[in-house]
Design a protein around this motif. Structure first.
Motif, PDB file in Angstrom:
ATOM      1  N   GLU A 152     -78.232  57.596 -24.401  1.00 57.31           N
ATOM      2  CA  GLU A 152     -79.489  57.015 -23.911  1.00 57.31           C
ATOM      3  C   GLU A 152     -80.446  56.734 -25.062  1.00 57.31           C
ATOM      4  OE1 GLU A 152     -83.456  58.522 -21.602  1.00 57.31           O
ATOM      5  OE2 GLU A 152     -81.551  59.343 -20.895  1.00 57.31           O
ATOM      6  N   LEU A 153     -80.650  57.711 -25.931  1.00 57.34           N
ATOM      7  CA  LEU A 153     -81.593  57.549 -27.022  1.00 57.34           C
ATOM      8  C   LEU A 153     -81.179  56.415 -27.952  1.00 57.34           C
ATOM      9  CD1 LEU A 153     -84.132  58.484 -28.520  1.00 57.34           C
ATOM     10  CD2 LEU A 153     -82.654  60.050 -29.809  1.00 57.34           C
ATOM     11  N   LEU A 154     -79.917  56.361 -28.324  1.00 52.91           N
ATOM     12  CA  LEU A 154     -79.469  55.319 -29.251  1.00 52.91           C
ATOM     13  C   LEU A 154     -79.496  53.939 -28.599  1.00 52.91           C
ATOM     14  CD1 LEU A 154     -76.650  57.306 -31.025  1.00 52.91           C
ATOM     15  CD2 LEU A 154     -78.819  56.555 -32.022  1.00 52.91           C
ATOM     16  N   LEU A 207     -79.646  63.894 -17.666  1.00 56.96           N
ATOM     17  CA  LEU A 207     -79.995  65.255 -17.284  1.00 56.96           C
ATOM     18  C   LEU A 207     -81.479  65.491 -17.532  1.00 56.96           C
ATOM     19  CD1 LEU A 207     -76.985  67.152 -18.882  1.00 56.96           C
ATOM     20  CD2 LEU A 207     -77.302  66.543 -16.503  1.00 56.96           C
ATOM     21  N   PRO A 208     -82.058  66.457 -16.846  1.00 60.30           N
ATOM     22  CA  PRO A 208     -83.482  66.758 -17.053  1.00 60.30           C
ATOM     23  C   PRO A 208     -83.707  67.589 -18.319  1.00 60.30           C
ATOM     24  CG  PRO A 208     -82.587  68.190 -15.375  1.00 60.30           C
ATOM     25  CD  PRO A 208     -81.483  67.221 -15.749  1.00 60.30           C
ATOM     26  N   LEU A 252     -87.003  61.709 -24.239  1.00 57.80           N
ATOM     27  CA  LEU A 252     -86.345  61.513 -25.522  1.00 57.80           C
ATOM     28  C   LEU A 252     -87.199  60.747 -26.524  1.00 57.80           C
ATOM     29  CD1 LEU A 252     -82.743  60.806 -24.226  1.00 57.80           C
ATOM     30  CD2 LEU A 252     -83.662  62.926 -25.166  1.00 57.80           C
ATOM     31  N   GLY A 253     -88.381  60.334 -26.099  1.00 61.42           N
ATOM     32  CA  GLY A 253     -89.306  59.747 -27.046  1.00 61.42           C
ATOM     33  C   GLY A 253     -89.295  58.232 -27.155  1.00 61.42           C
ATOM     34  N   TRP A 254     -88.389  57.568 -26.468  1.00 61.98           N
ATOM     35  CA  TRP A 254     -88.424  56.109 -26.553  1.00 61.98           C
ATOM     36  C   TRP A 254     -89.524  55.579 -25.645  1.00 61.98           C
ATOM     37  CZ3 TRP A 254     -87.200  53.919 -21.840  1.00 61.98           C
ATOM     38  CH2 TRP A 254     -86.361  54.638 -20.984  1.00 61.98           C
ATOM     39  N   LYS A 255     -90.150  54.483 -26.082  1.00 62.71           N
ATOM     40  CA  LYS A 255     -91.328  53.960 -25.383  1.00 62.71           C
ATOM     41  C   LYS A 255     -90.964  52.977 -24.275  1.00 62.71           C
ATOM     42  CE  LYS A 255     -94.213  56.110 -28.074  1.00 62.71           C
ATOM     43  NZ  LYS A 255     -94.042  57.500 -27.895  1.00 62.71           N
TER      44      LYS A 255
END
Length: 191
Positions: free
Chosen positions: A88-90, A107-108, A112-115
Motif C-alpha cells: 500500500e505505501l509503495l 490491516l488496522p 502510513l503517511g501518504w496524503k
C-alpha cells in the motif's frame, strides 16, 4: 505482462509466498519476492510479532523501500497481510506504480503517511469475511480514499474463517478460496 513485487506477511518469506510468486511467473509475470526478515520464517504468531517489534514497523517499511530501490518504477505492489502495508505505501508513494494487491489486508496497523492516492493506481483487496484481523472501517476508509482519487478499488470477500487462508501451512487455509483469490489477482493483472 506485469512486473510485481510480492511482500510476505509477518510470518516471513514462507513457502506459500514463494509458491504464489512461482505461479505468477508461470502466468508470464516477472515477480520479485523480497525477504524483509533476512531468512527468518515463523509459524507461531507471537514469534512473528516479536520480529516486527525487533525491526520496528518503520524499519520494516524502510526495508520494503530498499528492496525496490533498483527496480523499475512501473510495478504492481502486492502483499500478504502485514506485507499489504508495504504494498500500500509503495503504491501510494512511489511514482509509476501500476497497482496494489492487498491479500488479507489492509490491516488496522496505523496511517502510513501518504496524503493522496494516485488516480492511476487501482487497488484490489482480499479478505476472509470472518478474519479476526479484519476491520471493515479500515477497508472502507482505504476504499474511499482510493475511489475519491478516481482510481478503482475492488474488494473480494471469501466465506471462510481465519487469516492467511491462502497459505497451505496455516490453520485457516482454504484451497478453494485461495484459488479464487489467485484467479482474481490474474484478472487484475490483465487490466
Amino acid at each position: 505482462m506485469s512486473e510485481i513485487v510480492l511482500f510476505h506477511s509477518a510470518y516471513g518469506l514462507r513457502p506459500a509466498v514463494l509458491q504464489w510468486a512461482e505461479r505468477l511467473r508461470e502466468a508470464g509475470h516477472t515477480v520479485h519476492a523480497p525477504d524483509l526478515y533476512d531468512g527468518e520464517v515463523f509459524s507461531d504468531r507471537m514469534d512473528a510479532v516479536r520480529k516486527i517489534q525487533e525491526l520496528g514497523f518503520d524499519g520494516l517499511l524502510t526495508r520494503a523501500a530498499e528492496a525496490v530501490r533498483g527496480l523499475r518504477s512501473d510495478l504492481v505492489y502486492a502483499g500478504f497481510s502485514n506485507g499489504g502495508a508495504c504494498a500500500e505505501l509503495l503504491a501510494a508513494t512511489r511514482p509509476g506504480a501500476r497497482g496494489a494487491l492487498l491479500m488479507h489486508a489492509p490491516l488496522p496497523i496505523r496511517d502510513l503517511g501518504w496524503k493522496s492516492w494516485p488516480a492511476s493506481v487501482p487497488v484490489q483487496a482480499h479478505f476472509a469475511d470472518k478474519d479476526p484481523l479484519r476491520d471493515q472501517r479500515v477497508i472502507d476508509t482505504l476504499a474511499g480514499r482510493v475511489r475519491s482519487s478516481g482510481a478503482v478499488f475492488e474488494q473480494y470477500d471469501y466465506s471462510v474463517p481465519g487469516h492467511l487462508f491462502a497459505d497451505p501451512d496455516m490453520p485457516a487455509y482454504n484451497a478453494e478460496a485461495a484459488d479464487l483469490m489467485f484467479r482474481s489477482v490474474l484478472e487484475f493483472l490483465k487490466s
